[in-house]
Design an enzyme around this catalytic site. Structure first.
Site, PDB file in Angstrom:
ATOM      1  N   SER A 152      55.411  42.775  15.280  1.00  0.00           N
ATOM      2  CA  SER A 152      54.094  42.138  15.214  1.00  0.00           C
ATOM      3  C   SER A 152      53.681  41.993  13.750  1.00  0.00           C
ATOM      4  O   SER A 152      54.231  42.677  12.876  1.00  0.00           O
ATOM      5  CB  SER A 152      53.089  43.021  15.959  1.00  0.00           C
ATOM      6  OG  SER A 152      51.776  42.811  15.514  1.00  0.00           O
ATOM      7  N   TYR A 176      48.430  50.601  17.922  1.00  0.00           N
ATOM      8  CA  TYR A 176      49.333  49.448  18.075  1.00  0.00           C
ATOM      9  C   TYR A 176      50.027  49.153  16.744  1.00  0.00           C
ATOM     10  O   TYR A 176      51.239  48.932  16.691  1.00  0.00           O
ATOM     11  CB  TYR A 176      48.529  48.236  18.555  1.00  0.00           C
ATOM     12  CG  TYR A 176      49.346  46.992  18.792  1.00  0.00           C
ATOM     13  CD1 TYR A 176      50.226  46.912  19.870  1.00  0.00           C
ATOM     14  CD2 TYR A 176      49.235  45.888  17.945  1.00  0.00           C
ATOM     15  CE1 TYR A 176      50.979  45.756  20.100  1.00  0.00           C
ATOM     16  CE2 TYR A 176      49.982  44.735  18.161  1.00  0.00           C
ATOM     17  CZ  TYR A 176      50.851  44.675  19.243  1.00  0.00           C
ATOM     18  OH  TYR A 176      51.595  43.534  19.460  1.00  0.00           O
TER      19      TYR A 176
HETATM   20  N1  LIG Z   1      50.605  38.131  22.508  1.00  0.00           N
HETATM   21  C1  LIG Z   1      50.790  38.072  21.192  1.00  0.00           C
HETATM   22  O1  LIG Z   1      50.209  37.262  20.470  1.00  0.00           O
HETATM   23  C2  LIG Z   1      51.764  39.051  20.587  1.00  0.00           C
HETATM   24  C3  LIG Z   1      51.876  39.081  19.192  1.00  0.00           C
HETATM   25  C4  LIG Z   1      52.791  39.964  18.621  1.00  0.00           C
HETATM   26  C5  LIG Z   1      53.574  40.761  19.430  1.00  0.00           C
HETATM   27  N2  LIG Z   1      53.429  40.718  20.782  1.00  0.00           N
HETATM   28  C6  LIG Z   1      54.295  41.582  21.578  1.00  0.00           C
HETATM   29  O2  LIG Z   1      55.064  40.806  22.469  1.00  0.00           O
HETATM   30  C7  LIG Z   1      55.374  41.580  23.624  1.00  0.00           C
HETATM   31  C8  LIG Z   1      54.947  40.838  24.890  1.00  0.00           C
HETATM   32  O3  LIG Z   1      53.567  40.558  24.779  1.00  0.00           O
HETATM   33  P1  LIG Z   1      52.756  39.710  25.877  1.00  0.00           P
HETATM   34  O4  LIG Z   1      51.622  39.103  25.182  1.00  0.00           O
HETATM   35  O5  LIG Z   1      53.700  38.854  26.640  1.00  0.00           O
HETATM   36  O6  LIG Z   1      52.222  40.885  26.788  1.00  0.00           O
HETATM   37  P2  LIG Z   1      51.854  40.919  28.357  1.00  0.00           P
HETATM   38  O7  LIG Z   1      50.824  41.970  28.504  1.00  0.00           O
HETATM   39  O8  LIG Z   1      51.595  39.555  28.872  1.00  0.00           O
HETATM   40  O9  LIG Z   1      53.206  41.427  28.996  1.00  0.00           O
HETATM   41  C9  LIG Z   1      53.630  42.722  28.887  1.00  0.00           C
HETATM   42  C10 LIG Z   1      54.501  43.036  30.110  1.00  0.00           C
HETATM   43  O10 LIG Z   1      54.990  44.365  29.954  1.00  0.00           O
HETATM   44  C11 LIG Z   1      54.885  45.013  31.192  1.00  0.00           C
HETATM   45  N3  LIG Z   1      54.797  46.462  30.961  1.00  0.00           N
HETATM   46  C12 LIG Z   1      53.721  47.160  30.521  1.00  0.00           C
HETATM   47  N4  LIG Z   1      54.016  48.470  30.468  1.00  0.00           N
HETATM   48  C13 LIG Z   1      55.304  48.583  30.866  1.00  0.00           C
HETATM   49  C14 LIG Z   1      56.175  49.687  31.053  1.00  0.00           C
HETATM   50  N5  LIG Z   1      55.783  50.940  30.802  1.00  0.00           N
HETATM   51  N6  LIG Z   1      57.418  49.440  31.497  1.00  0.00           N
HETATM   52  C15 LIG Z   1      57.840  48.172  31.767  1.00  0.00           C
HETATM   53  N7  LIG Z   1      57.051  47.101  31.628  1.00  0.00           N
HETATM   54  C16 LIG Z   1      55.802  47.305  31.177  1.00  0.00           C
HETATM   55  C17 LIG Z   1      53.659  44.459  31.873  1.00  0.00           C
HETATM   56  O11 LIG Z   1      53.722  44.631  33.275  1.00  0.00           O
HETATM   57  C18 LIG Z   1      53.741  43.003  31.432  1.00  0.00           C
HETATM   58  O12 LIG Z   1      54.452  42.226  32.380  1.00  0.00           O
HETATM   59  C19 LIG Z   1      54.673  42.919  23.437  1.00  0.00           C
HETATM   60  O13 LIG Z   1      55.564  43.830  22.825  1.00  0.00           O
HETATM   61  C20 LIG Z   1      53.578  42.575  22.459  1.00  0.00           C
HETATM   62  O14 LIG Z   1      53.132  43.687  21.749  1.00  0.00           O
HETATM   63  C21 LIG Z   1      52.538  39.876  21.383  1.00  0.00           C
END
Ligand SMILES: NC(=O)c1ccc[n+]([C@@H]2O[C@H](COP(=O)([O-])OP(=O)(O)OC[C@H]3O[C@@H](n4cnc5c(N)ncnc54)[C@H](O)[C@@H]3O)[C@@H](O)[C@H]2O)c1
Length: 278
Positions: A162, A175
């Site tokens: 991130s 985070y």
């Molecule tokens: N959304 C953004 O702009 C952004 C930016 C930088 C990094 N990220 C990273 O990208 C990744 C995905 O983000 P997203 O926005 O798609 O998130 P999201 O919340 O849409 O999806 C996360 C998924 O992880 C699953 N999950 C949660 N806890 C879990 C566990 N203990 N075991 C297995 N699965 C689990 C949830 O059920 C969900 O389906 C994450 O690592 C997030 O930190 C996102």
């Protein structure tokens, strides 16, 4: 087809039922990869797997998996091997922030005696959960699924870091620390596995308006918050990312096209990380 070497290979995506995982899964399946969706939400994972098989004609499975529970990951690995016979790539996508691990205020005023909503009131349990989900949620699946790649002397692990790994954003200390650790671990594991033929890299997405971010990005009236206006000002291309824009960087880091690249964290951020604000 570009990234031809990925065709018919199997990739597991943890957190694959989430917003970014969903988009990556479609992108990889469209490129002919077989996709295992490993997620805490088994129903969503199975529904997505069905969608992938129907739309792209590849093999796919939704498998229940808690990335913080070794027994659960081991059980998922066994189902995965039974279903696909092997694993070629792992994307550690499970992660995220939670409102309970976030401060309400960005800074404490010098003359304010009230520490409400500040760092000093963050619940230890929530802090640990967020730290764990991001760091251990990347470490444990790598430990349990990584040997399947090492056994074949090829393949790649891709982690999701991130912008917070470079410099922390206000409000989200757990985070930020967790993602900083993910970037560091990516470099560490890349060196550890370098002679095995398995590469380890990460992407660092900038700002994508996914569910996790909406509570920080929009106010009660659905207007963009001051915080996210500032994000746009600090993003040189002046827009948020679209999740499909993460697909090609992911294909590149998985495929042999990047055979000499290991241990990098690739920002996909519209220039946010490069910009000093002036
Ligand atoms: N959304 C953004 O702009 C952004 C930016 C930088 C990094 N990220 C990273 O990208 C990744 C995905 O983000 P997203 O926005 O798609 O998130 P999201 O919340 O849409 O999806 C996360 C998924 O992880 C699953 N999950 C949660 N806890 C879990 C566990 N203990 N075991 C297995 N699965 C689990 C949830 O059920 C969900 O389906 C994450 O690592 C997030 O930190 C996102």
């Amino acid at each position: 087809m570009a990234f031809e070497d990925l065709k018919n290979k199997t990739v597991a995506i943890t957190g694959g039922a989430g917003v970014i995982g969903h988009s990556l899964a479609h992108g990889l399946a469209e490129n002919g990869m077989n996709v295992a969706i490993l997620d805490l939400d088994a129903d969503k994972a199975e529904a997505l797997a069905k969608e992938l098989s129907q739309q792209h004609g590849i093999n796919s499975a939704g498998i229940a998996c808690d990335v913080l529970d070794k027994a659960s990951i081991e059980a998922a690995r066994d189902v995965l091997v039974d279903t696909f016979g092997q694993l070629d790539f792992l994307i550690n996508g499970a992660g995220g922030n939670s409102p309970e691990a976030s401060t309400e205020v960005e800074q404490i005023k010098a003359d304010s005696p009230d520490l409400k909503g500040s760092f000093f009131e963050l619940p230890e349990e929530q802090f640990r959960r967020t730290l764990d989900l991001n760091l251990m949620g990347t470490v444990l699946p790598s430990q349990i699924l990584g040997p399947l790649l090492v056994k074949q002397s090829r393949g790649a692990i891709l982690n999701i870091s991130s912008m917070n790994a470079y410099r922390p954003l206000t409000k989200i200390p757990a985070y930020s620390a967790g993602k900083c650790a993910v970037s560091n671990f990516t470099e560490w594991l890349a060196v550890h596995l370098a002679e095995t033929g398995v590469r380890v890299n990460a992407i660092a997405p900038g700002f994508f308006l996914t569910e996790q971010l909406k509570f920080l990005a929009f106010d009660d009236k659905g207007e963009l918050t001051d915080r996210y206006r500032r994000v746009l000002e600090r993003t040189p291309v002046h827009r948020f990312g679209e999740t499909h824009e993460l697909i090609d960087p992911t294909l590149f880091l998985l495929s042999n096209t990047s055979a000499f690249i290991t241990g990098v964290i690739l920002p996909v951020d519209g220039g946010f990380n490069a910009y000093s604000g002036v």
